[in-house]
Design a protein around this motif. Structure first.
Motif, PDB file in Angstrom:
ATOM      1  N   MET A  26      22.846  16.323  49.206  1.00 47.35           N
ATOM      2  CA  MET A  26      23.686  15.138  49.048  1.00 47.35           C
ATOM      3  C   MET A  26      24.012  14.912  47.577  1.00 47.35           C
ATOM      4  SD  MET A  26      22.031  12.355  51.650  1.00 47.35           S
ATOM      5  CE  MET A  26      23.356  11.226  51.239  1.00 47.35           C
ATOM      6  N   ASN A  27      25.190  14.351  47.333  1.00 44.43           N
ATOM      7  CA  ASN A  27      25.570  13.927  45.988  1.00 44.43           C
ATOM      8  C   ASN A  27      25.437  15.069  44.990  1.00 44.43           C
ATOM      9  OD1 ASN A  27      26.531  12.019  44.180  1.00 44.43           O
ATOM     10  ND2 ASN A  27      24.463  11.436  43.535  1.00 44.43           N
ATOM     11  N   ILE A  28      25.997  16.218  45.324  1.00 45.37           N
ATOM     12  CA  ILE A  28      25.845  17.424  44.520  1.00 45.37           C
ATOM     13  C   ILE A  28      26.596  17.284  43.203  1.00 45.37           C
ATOM     14  CG2 ILE A  28      26.367  19.898  44.430  1.00 45.37           C
ATOM     15  CD1 ILE A  28      26.208  19.794  47.561  1.00 45.37           C
ATOM     16  N   ARG A  29      25.902  17.621  42.103  1.00 45.23           N
ATOM     17  CA  ARG A  29      26.536  17.520  40.777  1.00 45.23           C
ATOM     18  C   ARG A  29      27.774  18.404  40.713  1.00 45.23           C
ATOM     19  NH1 ARG A  29      22.722  18.421  35.836  1.00 45.23           N
ATOM     20  NH2 ARG A  29      22.694  16.149  35.775  1.00 45.23           N
ATOM     21  N   GLN A  30      27.640  19.666  41.075  1.00 44.72           N
ATOM     22  CA  GLN A  30      28.779  20.594  41.139  1.00 44.72           C
ATOM     23  C   GLN A  30      28.615  21.502  42.350  1.00 44.72           C
ATOM     24  OE1 GLN A  30      28.981  23.001  37.586  1.00 44.72           O
ATOM     25  NE2 GLN A  30      30.530  21.698  36.636  1.00 44.72           N
ATOM     26  N   ALA A  31      29.595  21.521  43.217  1.00 47.32           N
ATOM     27  CA  ALA A  31      29.686  22.537  44.264  1.00 47.32           C
ATOM     28  C   ALA A  31      30.727  23.546  43.796  1.00 47.32           C
ATOM     29  CB  ALA A  31      30.091  21.913  45.589  1.00 47.32           C
ATOM     30  N   VAL A  32      30.291  24.769  43.570  1.00 47.11           N
ATOM     31  CA  VAL A  32      31.124  25.790  42.924  1.00 47.11           C
ATOM     32  C   VAL A  32      31.378  26.920  43.908  1.00 47.11           C
ATOM     33  CG1 VAL A  32      31.273  27.425  41.003  1.00 47.11           C
ATOM     34  CG2 VAL A  32      30.155  25.199  40.676  1.00 47.11           C
ATOM     35  N   SER A  33      32.647  27.234  44.131  1.00 48.12           N
ATOM     36  CA  SER A  33      32.994  28.244  45.131  1.00 48.12           C
ATOM     37  C   SER A  33      34.229  29.018  44.692  1.00 48.12           C
ATOM     38  CB  SER A  33      33.278  27.567  46.477  1.00 48.12           C
ATOM     39  OG  SER A  33      33.726  28.507  47.441  1.00 48.12           O
ATOM     40  N   PRO A  34      34.336  30.287  45.107  1.00 51.03           N
ATOM     41  CA  PRO A  34      35.623  30.970  44.969  1.00 51.03           C
ATOM     42  C   PRO A  34      36.722  30.131  45.623  1.00 51.03           C
ATOM     43  CG  PRO A  34      33.940  32.531  45.624  1.00 51.03           C
ATOM     44  CD  PRO A  34      33.320  31.165  45.719  1.00 51.03           C
ATOM     45  N   PRO A  35      37.959  30.215  45.118  1.00 46.42           N
ATOM     46  CA  PRO A  35      39.026  29.369  45.656  1.00 46.42           C
ATOM     47  C   PRO A  35      39.494  29.780  47.037  1.00 46.42           C
ATOM     48  CG  PRO A  35      39.900  30.888  44.022  1.00 46.42           C
ATOM     49  CD  PRO A  35      38.410  31.034  43.989  1.00 46.42           C
ATOM     50  N   LYS A  36      39.241  31.024  47.415  1.00 47.10           N
ATOM     51  CA  LYS A  36      39.603  31.505  48.742  1.00 47.10           C
ATOM     52  C   LYS A  36      38.752  32.721  49.061  1.00 47.10           C
ATOM     53  CE  LYS A  36      43.501  34.569  47.475  1.00 47.10           C
ATOM     54  NZ  LYS A  36      43.062  35.767  48.213  1.00 47.10           N
ATOM     55  N   ALA A  37      38.860  33.184  50.287  1.00 50.41           N
ATOM     56  CA  ALA A  37      38.103  34.369  50.683  1.00 50.41           C
ATOM     57  C   ALA A  37      38.601  35.596  49.922  1.00 50.41           C
ATOM     58  CB  ALA A  37      38.239  34.591  52.190  1.00 50.41           C
ATOM     59  N   GLY A  38      37.699  36.565  49.727  1.00 51.51           N
ATOM     60  CA  GLY A  38      38.126  37.813  49.119  1.00 51.51           C
ATOM     61  C   GLY A  38      39.120  38.537  50.021  1.00 51.51           C
ATOM     62  N   PRO A  39      39.985  39.364  49.418  1.00 53.04           N
ATOM     63  CA  PRO A  39      39.878  39.794  48.027  1.00 53.04           C
ATOM     64  C   PRO A  39      40.600  38.878  47.047  1.00 53.04           C
ATOM     65  CG  PRO A  39      41.607  41.042  49.133  1.00 53.04           C
ATOM     66  CD  PRO A  39      40.999  40.139  50.173  1.00 53.04           C
ATOM     67  N   LEU A  40      39.944  38.654  45.927  1.00 54.58           N
ATOM     68  CA  LEU A  40      40.568  38.001  44.785  1.00 54.58           C
ATOM     69  C   LEU A  40      40.916  39.074  43.767  1.00 54.58           C
ATOM     70  CD1 LEU A  40      38.005  35.097  44.373  1.00 54.58           C
ATOM     71  CD2 LEU A  40      40.307  34.872  45.286  1.00 54.58           C
ATOM     72  N   ARG A  41      42.065  38.956  43.154  1.00 53.62           N
ATOM     73  CA  ARG A  41      42.441  39.949  42.137  1.00 53.62           C
ATOM     74  C   ARG A  41      43.258  39.277  41.030  1.00 53.62           C
ATOM     75  NH1 ARG A  41      44.829  44.753  44.189  1.00 53.62           N
ATOM     76  NH2 ARG A  41      44.450  44.464  46.391  1.00 53.62           N
ATOM     77  N   GLY A  42      43.284  39.943  39.867  1.00 53.53           N
ATOM     78  CA  GLY A  42      44.054  39.449  38.741  1.00 53.53           C
ATOM     79  C   GLY A  42      43.650  38.048  38.331  1.00 53.53           C
ATOM     80  N   LYS A  43      44.637  37.185  38.092  1.00 53.96           N
ATOM     81  CA  LYS A  43      44.373  35.829  37.617  1.00 53.96           C
ATOM     82  C   LYS A  43      43.611  34.990  38.631  1.00 53.96           C
ATOM     83  CE  LYS A  43      48.284  35.614  34.422  1.00 53.96           C
ATOM     84  NZ  LYS A  43      49.543  34.915  34.041  1.00 53.96           N
ATOM     85  N   GLU A  44      43.695  35.362  39.913  1.00 56.13           N
ATOM     86  CA  GLU A  44      42.926  34.624  40.931  1.00 56.13           C
ATOM     87  C   GLU A  44      41.433  34.634  40.615  1.00 56.13           C
ATOM     88  OE1 GLU A  44      45.336  35.311  45.105  1.00 56.13           O
ATOM     89  OE2 GLU A  44      43.943  36.875  44.421  1.00 56.13           O
ATOM     90  N   MET A  45      40.972  35.719  39.994  1.00 54.47           N
ATOM     91  CA  MET A  45      39.540  35.865  39.753  1.00 54.47           C
ATOM     92  C   MET A  45      39.016  34.892  38.704  1.00 54.47           C
ATOM     93  SD  MET A  45      38.508  39.851  40.137  1.00 54.47           S
ATOM     94  CE  MET A  45      36.790  39.356  39.978  1.00 54.47           C
ATOM     95  N   SER A  46      39.883  34.327  37.896  1.00 52.08           N
ATOM     96  CA  SER A  46      39.432  33.408  36.851  1.00 52.08           C
ATOM     97  C   SER A  46      39.358  31.962  37.328  1.00 52.08           C
ATOM     98  CB  SER A  46      40.358  33.500  35.637  1.00 52.08           C
ATOM     99  OG  SER A  46      41.667  33.077  35.971  1.00 52.08           O
ATOM    100  N   SER A  47      39.636  31.754  38.612  1.00 53.35           N
ATOM    101  CA  SER A  47      39.662  30.394  39.153  1.00 53.35           C
ATOM    102  C   SER A  47      38.479  30.147  40.069  1.00 53.35           C
ATOM    103  CB  SER A  47      40.973  30.179  39.930  1.00 53.35           C
ATOM    104  OG  SER A  47      40.978  28.916  40.564  1.00 53.35           O
ATOM    105  N   LEU A  48      37.869  28.973  39.929  1.00 55.93           N
ATOM    106  CA  LEU A  48      36.828  28.511  40.846  1.00 55.93           C
ATOM    107  C   LEU A  48      37.217  27.145  41.378  1.00 55.93           C
ATOM    108  CD1 LEU A  48      33.597  29.412  38.832  1.00 55.93           C
ATOM    109  CD2 LEU A  48      34.358  30.525  40.939  1.00 55.93           C
ATOM    110  N   GLU A  49      36.823  26.865  42.602  1.00 55.33           N
ATOM    111  CA  GLU A  49      36.995  25.522  43.161  1.00 55.33           C
ATOM    112  C   GLU A  49      35.720  24.742  42.885  1.00 55.33           C
ATOM    113  OE1 GLU A  49      38.816  23.522  47.135  1.00 55.33           O
ATOM    114  OE2 GLU A  49      37.394  25.158  47.441  1.00 55.33           O
ATOM    115  N   ILE A  50      35.843  23.694  42.093  1.00 59.00           N
ATOM    116  CA  ILE A  50      34.679  22.921  41.673  1.00 59.00           C
ATOM    117  C   ILE A  50      34.824  21.492  42.176  1.00 59.00           C
ATOM    118  CG2 ILE A  50      33.303  22.133  39.719  1.00 59.00           C
ATOM    119  CD1 ILE A  50      34.505  24.507  38.148  1.00 59.00           C
ATOM    120  N   LYS A  51      33.835  21.052  42.947  1.00 57.30           N
ATOM    121  CA  LYS A  51      33.832  19.695  43.490  1.00 57.30           C
ATOM    122  C   LYS A  51      32.605  18.966  42.964  1.00 57.30           C
ATOM    123  CE  LYS A  51      36.221  21.117  47.730  1.00 57.30           C
ATOM    124  NZ  LYS A  51      36.146  21.232  49.204  1.00 57.30           N
ATOM    125  N   HIS A  52      32.809  17.711  42.582  1.00 53.34           N
ATOM    126  CA  HIS A  52      31.726  16.897  42.016  1.00 53.34           C
ATOM    127  C   HIS A  52      31.320  15.807  42.994  1.00 53.34           C
ATOM    128  CE1 HIS A  52      32.202  18.599  37.927  1.00 53.34           C
ATOM    129  NE2 HIS A  52      33.477  18.690  38.258  1.00 53.34           N
TER     130      HIS A  52
END
Length: 396
Positions: A1-27
């Protein structure tokens, strides 16, 4: 509960190129788990029979280690000392060490003892947040002992919380009992029909002095005709054509790529084959590192893994592997996290169920004591893991 940061890839693999530099971060979000799957991510309160306070935690998907050589027994610490005195990997192998020395140990060992050693390794990996691993045979090099290793992998998957994905690496090296590499590969191909219940993937060590590009092609095409997926140890010690062959055959992944030439990097970037980097091996052998930055800039699907094995990389700590990927292979922190989660899940064809914090995905998570996810690189040598959740169960 009340997670400081939930950090995940933005979508399912495969990620390539600029997609790889992005994370989905929820506070400040809550994650709910039901029947081993993530059932909710958001800020609403969710009724549950058990709660974990996440206010001081960074939560990430469990790491997917898509290249290890579990199961094995024995130590090759003496070879490490030999390398410090100037002997190369191939020098040691030609002298009867290397892979062959582990083969001797595995052949002597019972399945029970191999299982026990491997359970201990998986315990340690799980405590560091590794929730899925690929394990390879390849230390038997005959029908009886290759099947013994694969049966151990099946047992590990059934009794240990970590998901264990088996791969047949019978084409790992050639022992003196066989007349030629061609004869040996014919023998290994003769085992394919016995593998159907044990694995769906065939690997080969495509390397000058082991199995060259032409022999690897013939062998893997036989595997494909039997319905197996294929992958390669490619361009590790020399530019041996393994990466090119992986693209030609539509392999799931080409692994190592330390010595891959520019043409090979471009071909990989234009393909659906995952380029799996194993920086721990370069570190352990004091060899150059794969060109991770260039692969990503070209648009390749890049994964990272440990290559945990008794000889060339006695390392399984994902935080150290990520540190090496960032500091030696040129990846950003975000790219390295995506490479060890979404893209490594893609390398095992598990991208629809692992490697993300997403509703419907397996509830495999690592709980990290940190203010920000980027600290995992700076503090890679610290004990960062507060807990690990596997299939919805807290296992640390």
């Amino acid at each position: 509960m009340n997670i400081r940061q939930a950090v995940s890839p933005p979508k399912a693999g495969p990620l390539r190129g600029k997609e790889m530099s992005s994370l989905e971060i929820k506070h400040d979000v809550n994650i709910a788990i039901e029947e081993g799957k993530i059932s909710y991510i958001g800020r609403e309160y969710v009724e549950a029979y058990q709660y974990i306070d996440g206010s001081q935690l960074v939560v990430m998907p469990g790491f997917v280690d898509c290249h290890t050589h579990i199961p094995f027994v024995g130590s090759r610490s003496s070879e490490f000392i030999m390398r410090l005195s100037g002997k190369s990997y191939m020098d040691i192998m030609r002298a009867g060490g290397g892979i062959i020395s582990t083969v001797k140990e595995v052949r002597k060992a019972s399945a029970t003892s191999i299982l026990a050693d491997s359970l201990s390794s998986l315990d340690s990996m799980l405590s560091l947040g590794v929730t899925t691993v690929e394990g390879k045979s390849g230390y038997g090099l005959d029908k009886e002992n290759e099947l013994k290793q694969l049966k151990v992998l099946r047992a590990l998957d059934s009794i240990h919380p970590v998901d264990v994905v088996p791969t047949f690496l019978g084409a790992h090296a050639v022992t003196d009992e066989y007349g030629s590499p061609e004869e040996f590969l014919d023998l290994m191909a003769g085992i394919f029909d016995d593998l159907v219940e044990l694995t769906d993937t065939i690997d080969i060590f495509c390397e000058n002095g082991v199995f060259d590009e032409a022999l690897s092609r013939q062998y893997l095409m036989k595997a494909q005709k039997k319905g197996f997926k294929v992958k390669l140890h490619a361009d590790e010690l020399s530019s041996s054509g393994g990466g090119r062959l992986a693209v030609e055959l539509g392999a799931v992944s080409a692994d190592h790529l330390i010595s891959a030439d520019n043409e090979t990097l471009v071909l990989l970037a234009e393909s659906e084959t995952v380029a799996t980097l194993l920086p721990g091996t370069s570190f352990f052998l004091n060899e150059p590192f794969a060109k991770g930055r260039k692969l990503i800039d070209l648009g390749a699907i890049v994964a990272i893994a440990s290559d945990f094995n008794p000889g060339s990389c006695n390392i399984f700590n994902p935080f150290f592997i990520i540190f090496l990927a960032v500091s030696r292979c040129g990846l950003s922190v975000e790219e390295a996290i995506n490479a060890y989660t979404a893209n490594s899940a893609k390398a095992l064809c598990l991208e629809k169920e692992k490697g993300m914090l997403e509703v419907g995905y397996d509830a495999d998570m690592v709980l990290i004591r940190a203010e920000d996810y980027s600290e995992i690189v700076y503090n890679f040598s610290r004990d960062l893991v507060e807990g690990v959740i596997k299939n919805g169960n807290r296992v640390r």
